[in-house]
Design an enzyme around this catalytic site. Structure first.
Site, PDB file in Angstrom:
ATOM      1  N   ALA A 265       0.833  -1.206   0.000  1.00 33.44           N
ATOM      2  CA  ALA A 265       0.000   0.000   0.000  1.00 33.44           C
ATOM      3  C   ALA A 265       0.864   1.249   0.000  1.00 33.44           C
ATOM      4  CB  ALA A 265      -0.935  -0.023   1.205  1.00 33.44           C
TER       5      ALA A 265
ATOM      6  N   GLY B 240       0.586   9.438  -6.227  1.00 39.54           N
ATOM      7  CA  GLY B 240       1.108   8.110  -6.563  1.00 39.54           C
ATOM      8  C   GLY B 240       2.514   8.267  -7.101  1.00 39.54           C
TER       9      GLY B 240
ATOM     10  N   GLY C  92      -3.454  -3.281  -4.954  1.00 45.02           N
ATOM     11  CA  GLY C  92      -4.112  -4.537  -5.317  1.00 45.02           C
ATOM     12  C   GLY C  92      -4.285  -5.444  -4.105  1.00 45.02           C
TER      13      GLY C  92
ATOM     14  N   GLU D  98       3.179   0.944 -11.378  1.00 43.36           N
ATOM     15  CA  GLU D  98       4.649   0.915 -11.216  1.00 43.36           C
ATOM     16  C   GLU D  98       5.309   2.154 -11.805  1.00 43.36           C
ATOM     17  OE1 GLU D  98       6.270  -0.605  -9.171  1.00 43.36           O
ATOM     18  OE2 GLU D  98       4.693  -2.046  -8.733  1.00 43.36           O
TER      19      GLU D  98
HETATM   20  C1  LIG Z   1       4.577  -9.019 -11.257  1.00 43.16           C
HETATM   21  C2  LIG Z   1       3.560  -8.836 -10.179  1.00 43.16           C
HETATM   22  C3  LIG Z   1       2.300  -8.099 -10.585  1.00 43.16           C
HETATM   23  C4  LIG Z   1       2.356  -6.762 -10.049  1.00 43.16           C
HETATM   24  C5  LIG Z   1       1.154  -5.961 -10.317  1.00 43.16           C
HETATM   25  C6  LIG Z   1       1.578  -4.566 -10.091  1.00 43.16           C
HETATM   26  C7  LIG Z   1       0.598  -3.787  -9.364  1.00 43.16           C
HETATM   27  C8  LIG Z   1       1.050  -2.403  -9.223  1.00 43.16           C
HETATM   28  C9  LIG Z   1       1.714  -1.966  -8.178  1.00 43.16           C
HETATM   29  C10 LIG Z   1       2.096  -0.538  -8.040  1.00 43.16           C
HETATM   30  O1  LIG Z   1       1.808   0.285  -8.870  1.00 43.16           O
HETATM   31  S1  LIG Z   1       2.961  -0.125  -6.634  1.00 43.16           S
HETATM   32  C11 LIG Z   1       3.202   1.598  -6.686  1.00 43.16           C
HETATM   33  C12 LIG Z   1       4.212   1.985  -7.730  1.00 43.16           C
HETATM   34  N1  LIG Z   1       4.506   3.388  -7.645  1.00 43.16           N
HETATM   35  C13 LIG Z   1       5.416   3.952  -8.364  1.00 43.16           C
HETATM   36  O2  LIG Z   1       6.050   3.315  -9.176  1.00 43.16           O
HETATM   37  C14 LIG Z   1       5.667   5.386  -8.078  1.00 43.16           C
HETATM   38  C15 LIG Z   1       6.496   6.030  -9.123  1.00 43.16           C
HETATM   39  N2  LIG Z   1       7.362   7.047  -8.545  1.00 43.16           N
HETATM   40  C16 LIG Z   1       8.665   6.787  -8.265  1.00 43.16           C
HETATM   41  O3  LIG Z   1       9.169   5.683  -8.441  1.00 43.16           O
HETATM   42  C17 LIG Z   1       9.475   7.933  -7.763  1.00 43.16           C
HETATM   43  O4  LIG Z   1       8.844   8.787  -6.988  1.00 43.16           O
HETATM   44  C18 LIG Z   1      10.153   8.688  -8.920  1.00 43.16           C
HETATM   45  C19 LIG Z   1       9.192   9.087 -10.007  1.00 43.16           C
HETATM   46  C20 LIG Z   1      11.214   7.746  -9.490  1.00 43.16           C
HETATM   47  C21 LIG Z   1      10.827   9.980  -8.416  1.00 43.16           C
HETATM   48  O5  LIG Z   1      11.337   9.803  -7.179  1.00 43.16           O
HETATM   49  P1  LIG Z   1      12.103  10.962  -6.375  1.00 43.16           P
HETATM   50  O6  LIG Z   1      11.408  12.260  -6.581  1.00 43.16           O
HETATM   51  O7  LIG Z   1      12.303  10.497  -5.008  1.00 43.16           O
HETATM   52  O8  LIG Z   1      13.454  10.924  -7.078  1.00 43.16           O
HETATM   53  P2  LIG Z   1      14.142  11.830  -8.153  1.00 43.16           P
HETATM   54  O9  LIG Z   1      14.452  13.161  -7.572  1.00 43.16           O
HETATM   55  O10 LIG Z   1      13.395  11.830  -9.437  1.00 43.16           O
HETATM   56  O11 LIG Z   1      15.467  11.026  -8.308  1.00 43.16           O
HETATM   57  C22 LIG Z   1      16.490  11.045  -7.327  1.00 43.16           C
HETATM   58  C23 LIG Z   1      17.530  10.010  -7.689  1.00 43.16           C
HETATM   59  O12 LIG Z   1      17.034   8.730  -7.338  1.00 43.16           O
HETATM   60  C24 LIG Z   1      17.083   7.865  -8.443  1.00 43.16           C
HETATM   61  N3  LIG Z   1      16.010   6.895  -8.303  1.00 43.16           N
HETATM   62  C25 LIG Z   1      14.677   7.121  -8.278  1.00 43.16           C
HETATM   63  N4  LIG Z   1      14.030   5.958  -8.106  1.00 43.16           N
HETATM   64  C26 LIG Z   1      14.967   4.998  -8.011  1.00 43.16           C
HETATM   65  C27 LIG Z   1      14.912   3.594  -7.832  1.00 43.16           C
HETATM   66  N5  LIG Z   1      13.766   2.928  -7.728  1.00 43.16           N
HETATM   67  N6  LIG Z   1      16.076   2.925  -7.768  1.00 43.16           N
HETATM   68  C28 LIG Z   1      17.261   3.560  -7.898  1.00 43.16           C
HETATM   69  N7  LIG Z   1      17.372   4.900  -8.074  1.00 43.16           N
HETATM   70  C29 LIG Z   1      16.236   5.594  -8.135  1.00 43.16           C
HETATM   71  C30 LIG Z   1      16.928   8.764  -9.617  1.00 43.16           C
HETATM   72  O13 LIG Z   1      17.362   8.170 -10.788  1.00 43.16           O
HETATM   73  C31 LIG Z   1      17.771   9.947  -9.192  1.00 43.16           C
HETATM   74  O14 LIG Z   1      19.117   9.629  -9.393  1.00 43.16           O
HETATM   75  P3  LIG Z   1      20.139  10.795  -9.639  1.00 43.16           P
HETATM   76  O15 LIG Z   1      19.754  11.376 -10.951  1.00 43.16           O
HETATM   77  O16 LIG Z   1      20.013  11.778  -8.542  1.00 43.16           O
HETATM   78  O17 LIG Z   1      21.450  10.086  -9.687  1.00 43.16           O
HETATM   79  C1  LIG Z   2      -4.309  -1.621 -12.083  1.00 40.31           C
HETATM   80  C2  LIG Z   2      -3.533  -0.825 -11.061  1.00 40.31           C
HETATM   81  C3  LIG Z   2      -2.944  -1.496  -9.997  1.00 40.31           C
HETATM   82  C4  LIG Z   2      -2.267  -0.766  -9.023  1.00 40.31           C
HETATM   83  N1  LIG Z   2      -1.732  -1.418  -7.956  1.00 40.31           N
HETATM   84  C5  LIG Z   2      -1.104  -0.719  -6.984  1.00 40.31           C
HETATM   85  C6  LIG Z   2      -0.579  -1.387  -5.836  1.00 40.31           C
HETATM   86  O1  LIG Z   2      -0.656  -2.610  -5.695  1.00 40.31           O
HETATM   87  N2  LIG Z   2       0.006  -0.636  -4.880  1.00 40.31           N
HETATM   88  C7  LIG Z   2       0.123   0.711  -4.991  1.00 40.31           C
HETATM   89  O2  LIG Z   2       0.667   1.329  -4.079  1.00 40.31           O
HETATM   90  N3  LIG Z   2      -0.347   1.367  -6.068  1.00 40.31           N
HETATM   91  C8  LIG Z   2      -0.954   0.696  -7.061  1.00 40.31           C
HETATM   92  N4  LIG Z   2      -1.436   1.347  -8.170  1.00 40.31           N
HETATM   93  C9  LIG Z   2      -1.266   2.792  -8.291  1.00 40.31           C
HETATM   94  C10 LIG Z   2      -0.223   3.185  -9.348  1.00 40.31           C
HETATM   95  O3  LIG Z   2       1.061   2.824  -8.949  1.00 40.31           O
HETATM   96  C11 LIG Z   2      -0.298   4.682  -9.621  1.00 40.31           C
HETATM   97  O4  LIG Z   2      -1.583   4.968 -10.126  1.00 40.31           O
HETATM   98  C12 LIG Z   2       0.776   5.090 -10.619  1.00 40.31           C
HETATM   99  O5  LIG Z   2       2.049   5.020 -10.025  1.00 40.31           O
HETATM  100  C13 LIG Z   2       0.548   6.477 -11.216  1.00 40.31           C
HETATM  101  O6  LIG Z   2       0.464   7.430 -10.236  1.00 40.31           O
HETATM  102  P1  LIG Z   2      -0.753   8.480 -10.161  1.00 40.31           P
HETATM  103  O7  LIG Z   2      -2.007   7.676 -10.153  1.00 40.31           O
HETATM  104  O8  LIG Z   2      -0.439   9.358  -9.037  1.00 40.31           O
HETATM  105  O9  LIG Z   2      -0.697   9.263 -11.510  1.00 40.31           O
HETATM  106  P2  LIG Z   2      -0.418  10.811 -11.674  1.00 40.31           P
HETATM  107  O10 LIG Z   2       0.981  11.076 -11.255  1.00 40.31           O
HETATM  108  O11 LIG Z   2      -1.473  11.630 -11.044  1.00 40.31           O
HETATM  109  O12 LIG Z   2      -0.495  10.936 -13.247  1.00 40.31           O
HETATM  110  C14 LIG Z   2      -1.464  11.713 -13.963  1.00 40.31           C
HETATM  111  C15 LIG Z   2      -0.760  12.400 -15.142  1.00 40.31           C
HETATM  112  O13 LIG Z   2       0.174  13.339 -14.641  1.00 40.31           O
HETATM  113  C16 LIG Z   2       1.423  13.151 -15.284  1.00 40.31           C
HETATM  114  N5  LIG Z   2       2.531  13.477 -14.378  1.00 40.31           N
HETATM  115  C17 LIG Z   2       2.610  13.274 -13.044  1.00 40.31           C
HETATM  116  N6  LIG Z   2       3.816  13.631 -12.590  1.00 40.31           N
HETATM  117  C18 LIG Z   2       4.511  14.076 -13.634  1.00 40.31           C
HETATM  118  C19 LIG Z   2       5.843  14.570 -13.806  1.00 40.31           C
HETATM  119  N7  LIG Z   2       6.688  14.666 -12.797  1.00 40.31           N
HETATM  120  N8  LIG Z   2       6.223  14.909 -15.048  1.00 40.31           N
HETATM  121  C20 LIG Z   2       5.383  14.800 -16.082  1.00 40.31           C
HETATM  122  N9  LIG Z   2       4.127  14.328 -15.984  1.00 40.31           N
HETATM  123  C21 LIG Z   2       3.689  13.986 -14.773  1.00 40.31           C
HETATM  124  C22 LIG Z   2       1.454  11.687 -15.667  1.00 40.31           C
HETATM  125  O14 LIG Z   2       2.366  11.444 -16.703  1.00 40.31           O
HETATM  126  C23 LIG Z   2       0.001  11.448 -16.046  1.00 40.31           C
HETATM  127  O15 LIG Z   2      -0.164  11.811 -17.391  1.00 40.31           O
HETATM  128  C24 LIG Z   2      -2.135   0.640  -9.150  1.00 40.31           C
HETATM  129  C25 LIG Z   2      -2.719   1.294 -10.238  1.00 40.31           C
HETATM  130  C26 LIG Z   2      -3.414   0.578 -11.183  1.00 40.31           C
HETATM  131  C27 LIG Z   2      -4.044   1.311 -12.334  1.00 40.31           C
END
Ligand SMILES: CCCCCCC/C=C/C(=O)SCCNC(=O)CCNC(=O)[C@H](O)C(C)(C)COP(=O)(O)OP(=O)(O)OC[C@H]1O[C@@H](n2cnc3c(N)ncnc32)[C@H](O)[C@@H]1OP(=O)(O)O
Ligand SMILES: Cc1cc2nc3c(=O)[nH]c(=O)nc-3n(C[C@H](O)[C@H](O)[C@H](O)COP(=O)(O)OP(=O)(O)OC[C@H]3O[C@@H](n4cnc5c(N)ncnc54)[C@H](O)[C@@H]3O)c2cc1C
Length: 671
Positions: A148, A155, A189, A432
């Site tokens: 979560a 997100g 999820g 992700e």
């Molecule tokens: C197979 C199983 C089935 C699975 C089903 C899946 C269901 C879904 C699950 C989910 O969605 S879980 C939730 C997922 N959420 C996200 O992915 C959130 C996305 N956001 C991020 O990852 C981060 O916030 C960001 C967009 C990468 C930005 O992070 P932040 O603002 O903290 O960092 P920056 O200032 O942009 O970067 C600083 C520095 O850190 C490096 N970095 C960022 N992330 C990573 C990482 N994961 N690992 C290593 N390094 C990382 C980044 O490249 C920057 O590096 P430098 O440029 O400073 O060297």
């Molecule tokens: C099917 C599904 C399963 C999921 N499962 C999980 C789970 O198990 N656990 C969990 O924690 N989360 C889960 N999530 C949530 C998911 O990880 C987030 O929805 C995803 O990371 C996108 O974040 P957001 O919803 O905040 O999108 P937002 O960031 O609000 O995106 C909206 C728009 O804004 C733009 N935007 C946002 N930031 C920027 C930026 N910096 N630069 C340019 N454009 C930007 C995006 O590109 C997009 O067009 C799930 C989502 C889905 C749809």
């Protein structure tokens, strides 16, 4: 050469296709899944599940309500858990993945996130004191967990998550709170109804100081009654585009106390007296996301493969229209437009799966490094998996939709399996890390690589080609028909374009900075160009991976894979022709040459098209498609499928009796 799918009673057009196969389909399948043994194991699982009444679906899920689907899925999940070892080695990731696909399907199940993220998060980020307690119970499925992180309001930008975890030195506990409506966890999820625990991402506060997002293990429901614990509000977020059988959830926490050890402290730590020690790499806490992004490639390669199988087989069976007068109607697979629509999807599915194999090796090497205290492989892997996750999910989504449209009207029916497949797959563009956001992570890394290349500094794996000297003019079309050199010329051209786009994006960024903008504002002014560079770089990485796998493949399958690689590279170069032309690296004549080679590839691959998709070795259960079935007997199956619609339980529907018939009657009596 044998296509192993031929069976008596099959549609004759499909059999005819299989007879033109020029390679051994089993050889290719074994290569795709790592070994003959792995291939055989997959087939055994398929066979056992198909014959097992616990996994039979008397009514297809297409005709059931969401609640009924969840119930059926939960029942099958229980059977998989209790009887899993009858079907496969339950400790083998790929066997389990295949078992779940066969037994349950792709729309989600109660343990998806338990296995997909909850356990990986604990294993990768928690320290012994916590893992000793929770991991055996989690592996034994005494408890079920979710991951979560995402909130209603945030997100992408993890830094601004609102859920708080405040350390209380007096009791050595963290107090977890959801301070606002937008701070509610939203989307995770299996959080809504199935899980009784979750790894919850919270802003860590110590002595009033905000430290940043960290993960905590939180119990959500009573282990006996499954009722939410006091202070916990949890539920399902409602219907979605797909993933009907996943209870994506919401969660609010009100003063929930967890012991200090419940913080996942393998990397960052809080001592009993509240001293915070940061991790050896700032983003190690984000490791679960890197894990999932890497493994998503396999799933999305398989999703695209499913669509390609359906579209190719159906196009071999479907006859419509004539290419020449006076001859029978042709198989629609003979139309060049149909081939141009479908064959690149076949090639891309192979390319994605082969790329995954490379990434998996790199991921394993990185994890080994971290265990030995080295994080130097992490930045490169984070950058390339961020790009791959974005490019592959987008590519697979477009590809599935092309395959759906290639099936005409029947592709629009749920009977094809393609609308549901698309709905599930396309979620990967968002979860992700939203694709546009993740591409920027790759771009950031490219900007550093540009600087390093200019300074002659060493370059890491994925950007090593930035250090190559460009020949200035492409060799495409000038290699005298030598295929290996032709392939190298195309790879060189794509590398040249990726490098140039990165350098130009860097210059644009710098220019805006010189014009007085802050670095960050300037970045926002060039992100379209940044993401373009990231995409092309990622596509170069995929092309190189595909090329490496093909050139090292066994001689028996190398010719057909070489044909497929040719098509892939020609298609990629034509698709990105504008990037090759923009600086004159390639000429218009060379692009015309690439197009003509692409059309030749379509003809070359035509006799092997069905066999190439057969080699993905997905069973009818996995395909879940009336149009894609192995035997090609689609029309009878389509009718039998439609008969199961609940609208057909009676000839006259109550709604018709109640409203439509009286309306017609009234209209008649008005005359
Ligand atoms: C197979 C199983 C089935 C699975 C089903 C899946 C269901 C879904 C699950 C989910 O969605 S879980 C939730 C997922 N959420 C996200 O992915 C959130 C996305 N956001 C991020 O990852 C981060 O916030 C960001 C967009 C990468 C930005 O992070 P932040 O603002 O903290 O960092 P920056 O200032 O942009 O970067 C600083 C520095 O850190 C490096 N970095 C960022 N992330 C990573 C990482 N994961 N690992 C290593 N390094 C990382 C980044 O490249 C920057 O590096 P430098 O440029 O400073 O060297
Ligand atoms: C099917 C599904 C399963 C999921 N499962 C999980 C789970 O198990 N656990 C969990 O924690 N989360 C889960 N999530 C949530 C998911 O990880 C987030 O929805 C995803 O990371 C996108 O974040 P957001 O919803 O905040 O999108 P937002 O960031 O609000 O995106 C909206 C728009 O804004 C733009 N935007 C946002 N930031 C920027 C930026 N910096 N630069 C340019 N454009 C930007 C995006 O590109 C997009 O067009 C799930 C989502 C889905 C749809």
């Amino acid at each position: 050469m044998p296509n192993r799918c031929i069976k008596e009673g099959d549609n004759p057009d499909l059999t005819k296709e299989r007879k033109t196969c020029t390679f051994d389909t089993d050889e290719l399948t074994a290569n795709l899944y790592g070994s003959r043994n792995n291939m055989e194991r997959r087939r055994e699982i398929t066979k056992k599940i198909s014959a097992d009444p616990d996994f039979a679906d008397p009514i297809p899920h297409d005709f059931l309500s969401r609640e009924k689907c969840i119930e059926a899925t939960a029942k099958k999940t229980k059977a998989v858990v209790q009887r899993g070892s009858e079907f496969c080695d339950v400790t083998n990731y790929y066997e389990m993945l295949h078992l779940i696909n066969e037994a349950i399907g792709i729309g989600g199940y109660p343990l998806a996130l338990h296995y997909g993220m909850f356990l990986p998060a604990l294993e990768g980020q928690a320290e012994k004191e916590l893992t000793d307690d929770i991991i055996p119970r989690a592996k034994n499925l005494e408890v079920i967990g979710a991951y979560a992180q995402t909130e209603m309001g945030h997100g992408t930008n993890l830094r601004e998550l609102e859920t708080t975890a405040t350390y209380d030195k007096a009791t050595q506990e963290f107090i977890i709170n959801t301070p606002t409506r937008s701070a509610m966890k939203w989307w995770p999820g299996n959080l809504g109804k199935m899980s009784n625990y979750a790894v919850v991402t919270c802003q860590l506060f110590i002595d009033g100081r905000k430290i940043g997002p960290h993960n905590f293990l939180v119990q959500l429901r009573c282990e006996k009654t499954h009722e939410p614990l006091p202070g916990i509000i949890v539920g399902d977020i409602g219907p979605k585009m797909a993933f009907d059988t996943n209870d994506n959830g919401f969660l609010a926490l009100d003063n929930i106390r967890v012991p200090r050890k419940n913080m996942l402290m393998k990397h960052a730590k809080v001592s009993p007296d509240g001293v915070y020690t940061p991790p050896m790499h700032a983003k190690l806490n984000y490791g679960t996301m890197v894990y999932v992004r890497a493994h998503m490639l396999y799933a999305h390669g398989q999703f695209l493969a499913t669509a390609a199988i359906v579209a190719t087989r159906y196009s071999a069976v479907r006859r419509q229209g004539r290419i020449e007068h006076g001859v029978p109607e042709v198989q629609i697979l003979d139309y060049q437009t149909q081939q141009h629509r479908i064959f690149p999807q076949i090639a891309r599915a192979y390319a994605i799966i082969f790329t995954y194999m490379d990434i998996k090796d790199q991921y394993d090497a990185m994890i080994k490094g971290i265990a030995e205290g080295q994080t130097d492989l992490l930045p490169d892997l984070h950058a390339i998996t961020s790009g791959l996750k974005s490019v592959v999910t987008h590519m697979a989504g477009l590809g599935i939709e092309q395959c759906r449209m290639a099936c005409g009207g029947h592709g629009y029916s749920d009977a094809s399996g393609l609308p549901k497949l698309y709905g599930v797959q396309i979620g990967g563009c968002t979860y992700e890390g939203e694709n546009m956001v993740m591409l920027q992570q790759t771009a950031r890394y490219l900007m550093k690589a540009v600087a390093s290349a200019l300074q002659g500094k060493p370059l890491s794996h994925s950007v090593a080609y930035f250090g190559k000297k460009s020949s200035g003019k492409s060799r495409i079309g000038k290699e005298g028909g030598d295929i290996a050199r032709e392939h190298e010329a195309m790879l060189e051209a794509l590398e040249h374009a990726a490098c140039r786009l990165s350098v130009e994006a860097s210059q644009m960024w710098e220019k805006r900075g010189r014009g007085g903008e802050t670095k960050e504002r300037a970045w926002n002014g060039v992100t379209v160009e940044m993401n373009r560079a990231a995409r092309v770089h990622t596509r170069v990485f995929m092309a190189r991976s595909f090329h490496r796998r093909v050139t090292s493949s066994p001689p028996s399958i190398r010719p057909v894979l070489t044909d497929l690689l040719s098509l892939y590279l020609h298609y990629e170069c034509v698709d990105m022709a504008h990037h090759l032309l923009e600086d004159g690296f390639c000429s218009g004549e060379q692009i015309r040459y690439l197009k003509s080679r692409l059309y030749e590839d379509l003809t070359t691959l035509r006799p092997n098209a069905v066999s190439l998709v057969d080699s993905f070795d997905q069973s009818d259960r996995e395909l879940n498609s009336v149009l894609g079935r192995r035997d090609g007997n689609v029309y009878e199956a389509l009718y039998q499928w439609a008969r199961k619609s609940e609208l057909n339980y009676t000839d006259v529907l109550p709604a018709v009796q109640k409203y439509v018939m009286p309306m017609m009657e009234e209209n008649r009596s008005k005359l």
